[in-house]
Design a protein around this motif. Sequence first.
Motif, PDB file in Angstrom:
ATOM      1  N   ASP A 178       2.786 -14.574  -1.066  1.00  0.00           N
ATOM      2  CA  ASP A 178       1.577 -14.162  -1.752  1.00  0.00           C
ATOM      3  C   ASP A 178       1.464 -12.652  -1.587  1.00  0.00           C
ATOM      4  OD1 ASP A 178       0.894 -16.754  -2.461  1.00  0.00           O
ATOM      5  OD2 ASP A 178      -0.280 -17.089  -0.653  1.00  0.00           O
ATOM      6  N   VAL A 179       0.817 -11.990  -2.547  1.00  0.00           N
ATOM      7  CA  VAL A 179       0.813 -10.531  -2.568  1.00  0.00           C
ATOM      8  C   VAL A 179      -0.575  -9.982  -2.853  1.00  0.00           C
ATOM      9  CG1 VAL A 179       1.882  -8.460  -3.543  1.00  0.00           C
ATOM     10  CG2 VAL A 179       3.145 -10.612  -3.545  1.00  0.00           C
ATOM     11  N   TYR A 180      -0.942  -8.964  -2.085  1.00  0.00           N
ATOM     12  CA  TYR A 180      -2.075  -8.094  -2.424  1.00  0.00           C
ATOM     13  C   TYR A 180      -1.463  -6.721  -2.675  1.00  0.00           C
ATOM     14  CZ  TYR A 180      -6.284  -5.210  -1.909  1.00  0.00           C
ATOM     15  OH  TYR A 180      -7.293  -4.308  -2.116  1.00  0.00           O
ATOM     16  N   VAL A 181      -1.701  -6.157  -3.862  1.00  0.00           N
ATOM     17  CA  VAL A 181      -1.153  -4.845  -4.179  1.00  0.00           C
ATOM     18  C   VAL A 181      -2.279  -3.886  -4.534  1.00  0.00           C
ATOM     19  CG1 VAL A 181      -0.746  -5.439  -6.615  1.00  0.00           C
ATOM     20  CG2 VAL A 181       0.548  -3.569  -5.569  1.00  0.00           C
ATOM     21  N   GLU A 182      -2.190  -2.678  -4.021  1.00  0.00           N
ATOM     22  CA  GLU A 182      -3.136  -1.643  -4.398  1.00  0.00           C
ATOM     23  C   GLU A 182      -2.955  -1.293  -5.877  1.00  0.00           C
ATOM     24  OE1 GLU A 182      -5.587   0.784  -2.925  1.00  0.00           O
ATOM     25  OE2 GLU A 182      -5.830  -1.167  -1.971  1.00  0.00           O
ATOM     26  N   LYS A 183      -4.046  -0.850  -6.505  1.00  0.00           N
ATOM     27  CA  LYS A 183      -3.910  -0.368  -7.877  1.00  0.00           C
ATOM     28  C   LYS A 183      -3.199   0.982  -7.865  1.00  0.00           C
ATOM     29  CE  LYS A 183      -7.278   2.742  -7.148  1.00  0.00           C
ATOM     30  NZ  LYS A 183      -7.023   4.183  -7.034  1.00  0.00           N
ATOM     31  N   PRO A 184      -2.507   1.331  -8.960  1.00  0.00           N
ATOM     32  CA  PRO A 184      -2.261   0.510 -10.135  1.00  0.00           C
ATOM     33  C   PRO A 184      -1.140  -0.487  -9.869  1.00  0.00           C
ATOM     34  CG  PRO A 184      -1.150   2.606 -10.386  1.00  0.00           C
ATOM     35  CD  PRO A 184      -1.916   2.691  -9.102  1.00  0.00           C
ATOM     36  N   MET A 185      -1.107  -1.574 -10.630  1.00  0.00           N
ATOM     37  CA  MET A 185      -0.092  -2.588 -10.372  1.00  0.00           C
ATOM     38  C   MET A 185       1.301  -2.097 -10.758  1.00  0.00           C
ATOM     39  SD  MET A 185      -0.876  -5.371 -13.358  1.00  0.00           S
ATOM     40  CE  MET A 185      -0.957  -4.934 -15.095  1.00  0.00           C
ATOM     41  N   ALA A 186       1.362  -1.062 -11.593  1.00  0.00           N
ATOM     42  CA  ALA A 186       2.648  -0.464 -11.966  1.00  0.00           C
ATOM     43  C   ALA A 186       2.437   1.012 -12.256  1.00  0.00           C
ATOM     44  CB  ALA A 186       3.239  -1.166 -13.187  1.00  0.00           C
ATOM     45  N   HIS A 187       3.493   1.778 -12.102  1.00  0.00           N
ATOM     46  CA  HIS A 187       3.422   3.226 -12.344  1.00  0.00           C
ATOM     47  C   HIS A 187       3.601   3.553 -13.813  1.00  0.00           C
ATOM     48  CE1 HIS A 187       3.954   7.453 -12.149  1.00  0.00           C
ATOM     49  NE2 HIS A 187       5.256   7.481 -11.998  1.00  0.00           N
ATOM     50  N   LYS A 188       4.497   2.837 -14.504  1.00  0.00           N
ATOM     51  CA  LYS A 188       4.797   3.098 -15.904  1.00  0.00           C
ATOM     52  C   LYS A 188       4.772   1.797 -16.684  1.00  0.00           C
ATOM     53  CE  LYS A 188       7.794   7.042 -14.804  1.00  0.00           C
ATOM     54  NZ  LYS A 188       9.162   7.584 -14.911  1.00  0.00           N
ATOM     55  N   ILE A 189       4.514   1.900 -17.990  1.00  0.00           N
ATOM     56  CA  ILE A 189       4.470   0.715 -18.835  1.00  0.00           C
ATOM     57  C   ILE A 189       5.788  -0.037 -18.787  1.00  0.00           C
ATOM     58  CG2 ILE A 189       4.304  -0.085 -21.228  1.00  0.00           C
ATOM     59  CD1 ILE A 189       2.253   2.142 -21.702  1.00  0.00           C
ATOM     60  N   ASP A 190       6.894   0.694 -18.756  1.00  0.00           N
ATOM     61  CA  ASP A 190       8.187   0.000 -18.772  1.00  0.00           C
ATOM     62  C   ASP A 190       8.542  -0.617 -17.428  1.00  0.00           C
ATOM     63  OD1 ASP A 190       8.831   2.297 -17.396  1.00  0.00           O
ATOM     64  OD2 ASP A 190      10.177   3.112 -18.929  1.00  0.00           O
ATOM     65  N   ASP A 191       7.644  -0.495 -16.414  1.00  0.00           N
ATOM     66  CA  ASP A 191       7.812  -1.312 -15.220  1.00  0.00           C
ATOM     67  C   ASP A 191       7.568  -2.773 -15.567  1.00  0.00           C
ATOM     68  OD1 ASP A 191       8.387   0.781 -13.534  1.00  0.00           O
ATOM     69  OD2 ASP A 191       6.317   1.085 -12.919  1.00  0.00           O
ATOM     70  N   GLY A 192       6.814  -2.965 -16.662  1.00  0.00           N
ATOM     71  CA  GLY A 192       6.477  -4.170 -17.351  1.00  0.00           C
ATOM     72  C   GLY A 192       6.495  -5.497 -16.622  1.00  0.00           C
ATOM     73  N   ALA A 223       0.842  -1.201   0.000  1.00  0.00           N
ATOM     74  CA  ALA A 223       0.000   0.000   0.000  1.00  0.00           C
ATOM     75  C   ALA A 223       0.875   1.248   0.000  1.00  0.00           C
ATOM     76  CB  ALA A 223      -0.933  -0.007   1.202  1.00  0.00           C
ATOM     77  N   THR A 224       1.921   1.211  -0.773  1.00  0.00           N
ATOM     78  CA  THR A 224       2.878   2.308  -0.898  1.00  0.00           C
ATOM     79  C   THR A 224       2.440   3.258  -2.014  1.00  0.00           C
ATOM     80  OG1 THR A 224       4.142   1.111  -2.562  1.00  0.00           O
ATOM     81  CG2 THR A 224       4.731   0.720  -0.249  1.00  0.00           C
ATOM     82  N   PRO A 225       3.156   4.376  -2.200  1.00  0.00           N
ATOM     83  CA  PRO A 225       2.943   5.171  -3.416  1.00  0.00           C
ATOM     84  C   PRO A 225       3.160   4.312  -4.665  1.00  0.00           C
ATOM     85  CG  PRO A 225       4.143   6.466  -1.816  1.00  0.00           C
ATOM     86  CD  PRO A 225       4.048   5.072  -1.250  1.00  0.00           C
ATOM     87  N   ASP A 226       2.539   4.725  -5.766  1.00  0.00           N
ATOM     88  CA  ASP A 226       2.488   3.910  -6.979  1.00  0.00           C
ATOM     89  C   ASP A 226       3.853   3.521  -7.521  1.00  0.00           C
ATOM     90  OD1 ASP A 226      -0.172   4.518  -6.654  1.00  0.00           O
ATOM     91  OD2 ASP A 226      -0.352   5.750  -8.466  1.00  0.00           O
ATOM     92  N   HIS A 227       4.842   4.412  -7.401  1.00  0.00           N
ATOM     93  CA  HIS A 227       6.126   4.166  -8.059  1.00  0.00           C
ATOM     94  C   HIS A 227       6.869   2.969  -7.475  1.00  0.00           C
ATOM     95  CE1 HIS A 227       7.436   6.548  -4.584  1.00  0.00           C
ATOM     96  NE2 HIS A 227       8.688   6.187  -4.815  1.00  0.00           N
ATOM     97  N   TRP A 228       6.431   2.459  -6.318  1.00  0.00           N
ATOM     98  CA  TRP A 228       7.066   1.297  -5.704  1.00  0.00           C
ATOM     99  C   TRP A 228       6.328  -0.013  -6.002  1.00  0.00           C
ATOM    100  CZ3 TRP A 228      11.434  -0.387  -4.087  1.00  0.00           C
ATOM    101  CH2 TRP A 228      12.376   0.443  -3.459  1.00  0.00           C
ATOM    102  N   HIS A 229       5.120   0.040  -6.538  1.00  0.00           N
ATOM    103  CA  HIS A 229       4.291  -1.160  -6.637  1.00  0.00           C
ATOM    104  C   HIS A 229       4.964  -2.297  -7.391  1.00  0.00           C
ATOM    105  CE1 HIS A 229       0.156   0.942  -5.802  1.00  0.00           C
ATOM    106  NE2 HIS A 229       1.042   1.114  -4.841  1.00  0.00           N
ATOM    107  N   ALA A 230       5.421  -2.017  -8.615  1.00  0.00           N
ATOM    108  CA  ALA A 230       5.945  -3.095  -9.463  1.00  0.00           C
ATOM    109  C   ALA A 230       7.128  -3.801  -8.820  1.00  0.00           C
ATOM    110  CB  ALA A 230       6.339  -2.536 -10.835  1.00  0.00           C
ATOM    111  N   GLN A 231       8.111  -3.044  -8.356  1.00  0.00           N
ATOM    112  CA  GLN A 231       9.313  -3.664  -7.811  1.00  0.00           C
ATOM    113  C   GLN A 231       9.005  -4.473  -6.562  1.00  0.00           C
ATOM    114  OE1 GLN A 231      12.440  -3.530  -9.398  1.00  0.00           O
ATOM    115  NE2 GLN A 231      12.613  -5.289  -8.006  1.00  0.00           N
ATOM    116  N   MET A 232       8.153  -3.955  -5.713  1.00  0.00           N
ATOM    117  CA  MET A 232       7.824  -4.685  -4.483  1.00  0.00           C
ATOM    118  C   MET A 232       7.077  -5.983  -4.782  1.00  0.00           C
ATOM    119  SD  MET A 232       6.881  -1.766  -1.683  1.00  0.00           S
ATOM    120  CE  MET A 232       8.175  -0.742  -0.969  1.00  0.00           C
ATOM    121  N   VAL A 233       6.167  -5.953  -5.748  1.00  0.00           N
ATOM    122  CA  VAL A 233       5.451  -7.175  -6.121  1.00  0.00           C
ATOM    123  C   VAL A 233       6.408  -8.206  -6.689  1.00  0.00           C
ATOM    124  CG1 VAL A 233       3.746  -8.150  -7.706  1.00  0.00           C
ATOM    125  CG2 VAL A 233       3.217  -6.075  -6.447  1.00  0.00           C
TER     126      VAL A 233
END
Length: 280
Positions: A98-112, A79-89
């Motif tokens: 197992d992971v529950y992540v708040e939306k969005p699942m990534a901040h940028k497309i190239d988090d890919g 439940a961090t700011p968006d820019h951390w979501h992809a890497q933490m997941v």
Amino acid sequence: MSQIHGANEHIRAAIIGSGGRGQYLTANFKELGVEMAGVCDVYEPNLQKGLKAASTGAKAYDNYKRVLEDPAIDVVIVATPDHWHAQMVIDAVEAGKDVYVEKPMAHKIDDGFRVQVGMQRRSFDLFQEGKQLMDRVGEVRLVNAWWLNNQKSLRQTPLAGKLDWAQWLGPAPHHAMDPDRFFNWYYYWDYSGGLMVGQAAHVIDAIHWFMNSTYPVAVTCAGGRVNLAGAEIPETTSMAIEYPENYLAVFTVGYKAMHYAPANDQMKQFHGSKARLDMG
């Protein structure tokens, strides 16, 4: 899911990012019978609030990687700011959590990366009932949606305790420590896509679901001037989407409109040839 838990098996989770949303999710997971056994935050006041919200005896962490190293933790909630979501997941899955992540699942497309994402409205009985009505509205060629309210200003909040700014920035570009950015990260491009991304995750998913859609043919978006002093991201934006199922969807976010009660500040209108279905 990295593991399958039995119906009666005890699950121990940790929240990563224990601000307001993190504390809300902590309460919800506790209601489901999950032991909230860990709290991680880089801002000391949020860490302490998170510990109060968590289960008795919850362990404190000031680095999410220490959470992932703990074999006693089964699930992490991001439940961090968006820019951390992809890497933490990614890191959590690689650590076998197992992971529950708040939306969005990534901040940028190239988090890919690709993960399965669940959206609130799909499990909301009101929307499930609404979905059943779609076969009665006829052919739908236009969907209008909006999310309107009034925000007067960004938060003007001083830091009230220790903050690990470098860790909070993480993958974002370097910037001198700034309380305005910390408390209002939603309005800065380095950390978020703003209200359009945050609210469209809910609204556009509901439209996709109700219309049995695949992928858009084209998407255009326009933003007005920034009318919140200090913000980078406009609070007034509009998106038009063309779908191969032969309809258009238009979604507008306007947070310089009049003040609405939370139950009345959003709408999705499906304009059918026989009837119009309104979903708030």
